[in-house]
Design a protein around this motif. Structure first.
Motif, PDB file in Angstrom:
ATOM      1  N   PRO A 171      32.202   7.414  11.119  1.00 14.22           N
ATOM      2  CA  PRO A 171      32.023   6.534  12.282  1.00 14.22           C
ATOM      3  C   PRO A 171      31.118   7.116  13.368  1.00 14.22           C
ATOM      4  CG  PRO A 171      34.324   6.568  11.618  1.00 14.22           C
ATOM      5  CD  PRO A 171      33.639   7.658  10.848  1.00 14.22           C
ATOM      6  N   THR A 172      30.869   8.438  13.337  1.00 12.17           N
ATOM      7  CA  THR A 172      30.028   9.057  14.366  1.00 12.17           C
ATOM      8  C   THR A 172      28.552   9.123  13.955  1.00 12.17           C
ATOM      9  OG1 THR A 172      30.277  11.350  13.573  1.00 12.17           O
ATOM     10  CG2 THR A 172      31.991  10.508  15.048  1.00 12.17           C
ATOM     11  N   LEU A 173      28.231   8.721  12.725  1.00 12.19           N
ATOM     12  CA  LEU A 173      26.836   8.744  12.280  1.00 12.19           C
ATOM     13  C   LEU A 173      26.055   7.629  12.969  1.00 12.19           C
ATOM     14  CD1 LEU A 173      27.374   9.195   8.421  1.00 12.19           C
ATOM     15  CD2 LEU A 173      27.083  10.976  10.153  1.00 12.19           C
ATOM     16  N   SER A 174      24.811   7.899  13.296  1.00  9.89           N
ATOM     17  CA  SER A 174      23.955   6.864  13.878  1.00  9.89           C
ATOM     18  C   SER A 174      22.585   6.919  13.211  1.00  9.89           C
ATOM     19  CB  SER A 174      23.827   7.045  15.394  1.00  9.89           C
ATOM     20  OG  SER A 174      23.169   8.264  15.699  1.00  9.89           O
ATOM     21  N   PHE A 175      21.804   5.860  13.423  1.00 12.94           N
ATOM     22  CA  PHE A 175      20.491   5.737  12.799  1.00 12.94           C
ATOM     23  C   PHE A 175      19.447   5.398  13.860  1.00 12.94           C
ATOM     24  CE2 PHE A 175      23.474   5.322   9.416  1.00 12.94           C
ATOM     25  CZ  PHE A 175      22.830   5.755   8.260  1.00 12.94           C
ATOM     26  N   PHE A 176      18.183   5.558  13.477  1.00  6.37           N
ATOM     27  CA  PHE A 176      17.075   5.368  14.419  1.00  6.37           C
ATOM     28  C   PHE A 176      15.910   4.747  13.657  1.00  6.37           C
ATOM     29  CE2 PHE A 176      13.764   8.013  17.029  1.00  6.37           C
ATOM     30  CZ  PHE A 176      13.302   6.862  17.640  1.00  6.37           C
ATOM     31  N   TYR A 177      15.495   3.555  14.090  1.00  3.99           N
ATOM     32  CA  TYR A 177      14.414   2.848  13.408  1.00  3.99           C
ATOM     33  C   TYR A 177      13.297   2.474  14.379  1.00  3.99           C
ATOM     34  CZ  TYR A 177      17.516   2.299   9.388  1.00  3.99           C
ATOM     35  OH  TYR A 177      18.329   2.531   8.323  1.00  3.99           O
ATOM     36  N   ALA A 178      12.161   2.121  13.792  1.00  8.64           N
ATOM     37  CA  ALA A 178      11.030   1.598  14.555  1.00  8.64           C
ATOM     38  C   ALA A 178      11.089   0.075  14.547  1.00  8.64           C
ATOM     39  CB  ALA A 178       9.712   2.064  13.941  1.00  8.64           C
ATOM     40  N   ALA A 179      10.486  -0.531  15.564  1.00  4.31           N
ATOM     41  CA  ALA A 179      10.274  -1.979  15.562  1.00  4.31           C
ATOM     42  C   ALA A 179       8.769  -2.202  15.633  1.00  4.31           C
ATOM     43  CB  ALA A 179      10.977  -2.637  16.748  1.00  4.31           C
ATOM     44  N   ASP A 207      26.816  21.556   9.550  1.00  2.91           N
ATOM     45  CA  ASP A 207      27.701  22.295  10.468  1.00  2.91           C
ATOM     46  C   ASP A 207      27.887  21.528  11.769  1.00  2.91           C
ATOM     47  OD1 ASP A 207      28.078  24.416   8.751  1.00  2.91           O
ATOM     48  OD2 ASP A 207      26.757  25.809   9.806  1.00  2.91           O
ATOM     49  N   LEU A 208      26.793  21.000  12.290  1.00  2.00           N
ATOM     50  CA  LEU A 208      26.852  20.286  13.568  1.00  2.00           C
ATOM     51  C   LEU A 208      27.604  18.964  13.421  1.00  2.00           C
ATOM     52  CD1 LEU A 208      26.007  20.604  16.493  1.00  2.00           C
ATOM     53  CD2 LEU A 208      23.850  19.460  15.964  1.00  2.00           C
ATOM     54  N   ILE A 209      27.395  18.261  12.304  1.00  2.00           N
ATOM     55  CA  ILE A 209      28.146  17.025  12.052  1.00  2.00           C
ATOM     56  C   ILE A 209      29.641  17.319  12.017  1.00  2.00           C
ATOM     57  CG2 ILE A 209      28.608  15.213  10.349  1.00  2.00           C
ATOM     58  CD1 ILE A 209      25.629  15.466   9.515  1.00  2.00           C
ATOM     59  N   GLU A 210      30.014  18.336  11.253  1.00  2.00           N
ATOM     60  CA  GLU A 210      31.424  18.681  11.106  1.00  2.00           C
ATOM     61  C   GLU A 210      32.040  19.095  12.445  1.00  2.00           C
ATOM     62  OE1 GLU A 210      34.162  21.583   8.250  1.00  2.00           O
ATOM     63  OE2 GLU A 210      32.131  22.205   8.788  1.00  2.00           O
ATOM     64  N   TYR A 211      31.342  19.932  13.194  1.00  2.00           N
ATOM     65  CA  TYR A 211      31.888  20.467  14.437  1.00  2.00           C
ATOM     66  C   TYR A 211      31.988  19.396  15.526  1.00  2.00           C
ATOM     67  CZ  TYR A 211      32.469  23.389  18.577  1.00  2.00           C
ATOM     68  OH  TYR A 211      32.945  23.946  19.741  1.00  2.00           O
ATOM     69  N   MET A 212      30.898  18.666  15.745  1.00  2.00           N
ATOM     70  CA  MET A 212      30.881  17.704  16.853  1.00  2.00           C
ATOM     71  C   MET A 212      31.831  16.536  16.605  1.00  2.00           C
ATOM     72  SD  MET A 212      28.805  18.927  19.184  1.00  2.00           S
ATOM     73  CE  MET A 212      28.041  17.693  20.226  1.00  2.00           C
ATOM     74  N   SER A 213      31.954  16.083  15.376  1.00  2.00           N
ATOM     75  CA  SER A 213      32.852  14.960  15.100  1.00  2.00           C
ATOM     76  C   SER A 213      34.307  15.342  15.353  1.00  2.00           C
ATOM     77  CB  SER A 213      32.681  14.467  13.659  1.00  2.00           C
ATOM     78  OG  SER A 213      33.004  15.481  12.729  1.00  2.00           O
ATOM     79  N   ARG A 214      34.586  16.634  15.323  1.00  2.00           N
ATOM     80  CA  ARG A 214      35.946  17.122  15.585  1.00  2.00           C
ATOM     81  C   ARG A 214      36.148  17.508  17.050  1.00  2.00           C
ATOM     82  NH1 ARG A 214      35.844  21.169  12.305  1.00  2.00           N
ATOM     83  NH2 ARG A 214      35.452  22.792  13.855  1.00  2.00           N
ATOM     84  N   GLU A 215      35.179  18.196  17.651  1.00  2.00           N
ATOM     85  CA  GLU A 215      35.350  18.766  18.987  1.00  2.00           C
ATOM     86  C   GLU A 215      34.804  17.887  20.115  1.00  2.00           C
ATOM     87  OE1 GLU A 215      36.943  21.592  19.680  1.00  2.00           O
ATOM     88  OE2 GLU A 215      37.438  21.860  17.556  1.00  2.00           O
ATOM     89  N   VAL A 216      33.795  17.076  19.821  1.00  2.00           N
ATOM     90  CA  VAL A 216      33.201  16.191  20.838  1.00  2.00           C
ATOM     91  C   VAL A 216      33.192  14.786  20.219  1.00  2.00           C
ATOM     92  CG1 VAL A 216      31.305  15.942  22.490  1.00  2.00           C
ATOM     93  CG2 VAL A 216      31.708  18.165  21.423  1.00  2.00           C
ATOM     94  N   PRO A 217      34.349  14.149  20.098  1.00  2.00           N
ATOM     95  CA  PRO A 217      34.533  12.982  19.231  1.00  2.00           C
ATOM     96  C   PRO A 217      33.755  11.734  19.624  1.00  2.00           C
ATOM     97  CG  PRO A 217      36.487  13.360  20.589  1.00  2.00           C
ATOM     98  CD  PRO A 217      35.614  14.562  20.755  1.00  2.00           C
ATOM     99  N   LYS A 218      33.339  11.602  20.895  1.00  2.00           N
ATOM    100  CA  LYS A 218      32.561  10.426  21.307  1.00  2.00           C
ATOM    101  C   LYS A 218      31.069  10.612  21.014  1.00  2.00           C
ATOM    102  CE  LYS A 218      33.601   8.405  25.229  1.00  2.00           C
ATOM    103  NZ  LYS A 218      33.849   8.223  26.678  1.00  2.00           N
ATOM    104  N   TRP A 219      30.694  11.819  20.625  1.00  2.00           N
ATOM    105  CA  TRP A 219      29.290  12.162  20.407  1.00  2.00           C
ATOM    106  C   TRP A 219      28.854  11.771  19.001  1.00  2.00           C
ATOM    107  CZ3 TRP A 219      26.342  13.978  24.344  1.00  2.00           C
ATOM    108  CH2 TRP A 219      25.043  14.397  24.034  1.00  2.00           C
ATOM    109  N   HIS A 220      27.576  11.369  18.871  1.00  2.00           N
ATOM    110  CA  HIS A 220      26.989  11.115  17.546  1.00  2.00           C
ATOM    111  C   HIS A 220      26.208  12.375  17.150  1.00  2.00           C
ATOM    112  CE1 HIS A 220      27.593   7.049  19.220  1.00  2.00           C
ATOM    113  NE2 HIS A 220      27.925   6.762  17.981  1.00  2.00           N
ATOM    114  N   PRO A 221      26.693  13.134  16.166  1.00  2.00           N
ATOM    115  CA  PRO A 221      26.092  14.437  15.858  1.00  2.00           C
ATOM    116  C   PRO A 221      24.820  14.375  15.035  1.00  2.00           C
ATOM    117  CG  PRO A 221      27.917  14.021  14.386  1.00  2.00           C
ATOM    118  CD  PRO A 221      27.881  12.863  15.338  1.00  2.00           C
ATOM    119  N   ILE A 222      24.404  13.161  14.660  1.00  2.00           N
ATOM    120  CA  ILE A 222      23.146  13.019  13.937  1.00  2.00           C
ATOM    121  C   ILE A 222      22.606  11.610  14.157  1.00  2.00           C
ATOM    122  CG2 ILE A 222      24.197  12.234  11.752  1.00  2.00           C
ATOM    123  CD1 ILE A 222      22.043  13.978  10.311  1.00  2.00           C
TER     124      ILE A 222
END
Length: 556
Positions: free
Chosen positions: A278-286, A219-234
């Motif tokens: 395009p709004t998906l992002s990832f998070f890794y350890a170094a 729900d948050l991915i769908e909503y934010m990618s449409r309403e807050v387009p510069k935001w990464h919803p996940i």
């Protein structure tokens, strides 16, 4: 081809003539050498160890398969976002730390929330009281968010929020704070973690069962990618998988398998993949093995690009790009000789930069003892700045590209990552794999194996199982504001006394009705409820009534 034949012949000759003579007099330090994840490493790599097609396997930065980087000029054009994860005590104290870090040169904020906020409990809940403001800042309502962000231009900074089971509530508070200042939500830039699958796998801060939790995240991915387009919803997170004991292969494979699940379920709703990918992002350890970490990041980009192009038929290049944030390894910090952690985090940060990260948080050297002091947090920012401006590693794109060892290791990690992903797909996808306990067992076994290697001295940890020193040096330990909890509770009571209770009740009823229906996006109802004065605990309590709470079963 003739050149490779020549190399092969010369290599055989060198081994017979030079190596055997040398090793007959000088033995090597260990019988076998391996990476932190247990991949065996040869003494020498040559062109014989990599015979892939350059264009297909490596290509060029900013083009498929993105092995060499997601942007054509990488850090020659723009450096990564410099972040420090911070949040503790009262809103005022966290705001002060944010301002100080920005003055020190930090370029993006990263918010840590306390456990009650993460678990949907207001600070006056009986289970919450002792944890208010302890490992993060308490944000029960949007005015508290406004205090945390006081004096910070929300339309000019990017803000990352580590929040999952209550991600929609906290994202709504951020939007409410911005709009109360007259800032258009479409100008907001940042990230909300919203990765509930890794909570079941590793971090354990979940509330609801997997099925409704996945609905909530999508729900948050769908909503934010449409309403807050510069935001990464996940922010699909491997960091916590690694911190729980997973190795580099498991970290990437399980993270990408989580990503597949989120994309698959969003597409199943009828949402075009190129509208949100395009709004998906990832998070890794170094972690500490520099070359393994660099190769890991390069392999991860290549795997994700192929999945998005070939599995989900994405057309936009932006949909195939894996943009990621990196944090240095918290589990590798030591309480013994803590100042040595500055060396560790510098190597880890260098690995992230050489691997092409878009955003970076360097742990403070004193975090094995407590929350970072102001001095330690500023030094962590300075680590990034020295790498950026003094090391020279940002002058060219993918400077380790073409290294025989790095290219071999990238291929080796990629092959192992694909095997794990295929295992998960055969089980029915990551949600089903979690229900069966597959990733949990794998991580536990990896953690146990690593600990055995440390205890046997195979993995040397300076100050822990080698080069130990008696006694403990005096290190300043940070202490949050002892009055912080009472400040939060006083403001919560005042907030409730000033709101319209009828509007609050109506808003919660609307959330309940929406939660009971499939196919209804919950985020607009949560957003409206936040603006009408509801709290995190009240919204989460309503969803608990509808969906219930998840109790994890044993997997061993």
């Amino acid at each position: 081809m003739g050149k490779l034949v020549d190399v092969e012949e010369k290599l055989k000759e060198w081994n017979e003539r030079v190596v055997k003579a040398w090793t007959s007099k000088k033995t090597e330090r260990k019988q076998t050498f391996s990476t932190k994840s247990g991949i065996q490493v040869k003494a020498l790599y040559t062109p014989l160890d990599w015979r892939g097609d350059y264009v297909e396997r490596l290509g060029f930065p900013g083009e498929y398969p993105y092995t060499r980087g997601v942007y054509p000029s990488m850090y020659r054009g723009r450096l990564w976002t410099v972040r420090q994860y911070a949040g503790f005590g009262s809103a005022e104290q966290t705001n002060e730390r944010f301002r100080n870090l920005l003055r020190a040169g930090q370029t993006g904020l990263s918010v840590a929330f306390d456990l009650p906020t993460q678990l949907g409990l207001d600070p006056d809940h009986p289970l919450a009281y002792s944890e208010v403001g302890v490992v993060g800042v308490s944000i029960p309502h949007w005015r508290e968010m406004s205090l945390v962000m006081e004096g910070i231009p929300l339309d000019q900074v990017t803000t990352s929020m580590t929040i999952n089971a209550t991600a929609a509530e906290l994202a709504s508070m951020y939007v409410a704070t911005a709009e109360a200042r007259g800032i258009d939500r479409r100008k907001l830039d940042g990230t909300v973690q919203n990765d509930i699958l890794k909570e079941y796998i590793a971090r354990k801060n979940f509330i609801y069962p997997p099925k409704p939790s996945m609905r909530y995240s999508v729900d948050l991915i769908e909503y934010m990618s449409r309403e807050v387009p510069k935001w990464h919803p996940i922010s699909i997170s491997g960091y916590h998988i690694r911190e729980a004991g997973g190795d580099a292969v498991q970290e990437v494979a399980f993270t990408i398998a989580d990503g597949i699940e989120y994309v698959r379920r969003t597409v199943e709703r009828g949402v075009d993949v190129d509208s949100f990918a395009p709004t998906l992002s990832f998070f890794y350890a170094a972690y500490m093995n520099l070359f393994e970490e660099v190769a890991k990041f390069r392999a991860a980009r290549r795997v994700w690009a192929k999945i998005m192009r070939d599995w989900f038929h994405a057309k936009r290049p932006e949909s195939m790009i894996m943009k990621f944030h990196t944090q240095t390894g918290g589990a590798e910090l030591t309480a013994q000789q803590p100042e040595v952690n500055l060396i560790r985090t510098t190597i880890q940060a260098l690995a992230a930069v050489l691997g092409g990260t878009q955003s970076l948080h360097v742990n403070a050297y004193d975090e094995a003892l407590g929350l970072p002091t102001e001095k330690a947090a500023k030094l962590a920012v300075r680590v990034q700045q020295v790498i950026a401006h003094e090391s020279g590693v940002t002058d060219t794109v993918d400077p380790l590209g073409g290294s025989y060892y790095v290219e071999w290791l990238t291929d080796e990690l990629e092959e192992r990552i694909w095997k794990k992903i295929e295992q998960i797909e055969k089980l029915g996808g990551m949600v089903r794999a979690i229900e069966l306990g597959f990733p949990q067992r794998e991580i536990a076994e990896s953690s146990y194996s690593t600990q055995r290697r440390i205890e046997a001295g195979e993995l040397v940890i300076v100050g822990v199982n080698a080069y130990r020193e008696e006694g403990q040096e005096d290190i300043e330990v940070f202490k949050p504001d002892p009055e912080g909890r009472e400040k939060v509770l006083d403001r919560l009571r005042k907030y409730r006394s000033e709101r319209n209770e009828m509007k609050v009740r109506d808003a919660l009823n609307e959330i309940r009705k929406a939660a009971e229906k499939d196919g209804v996006n919950l985020v607009p109802y949560i957003m409206a409820a936040i603006q009408r004065g509801t709290t995190v605990g009240e919204i989460s309590g309503t969803l608990r009534e509808v969906w219930g709470e998840y109790v994890e079963s044993g997997v061993f």
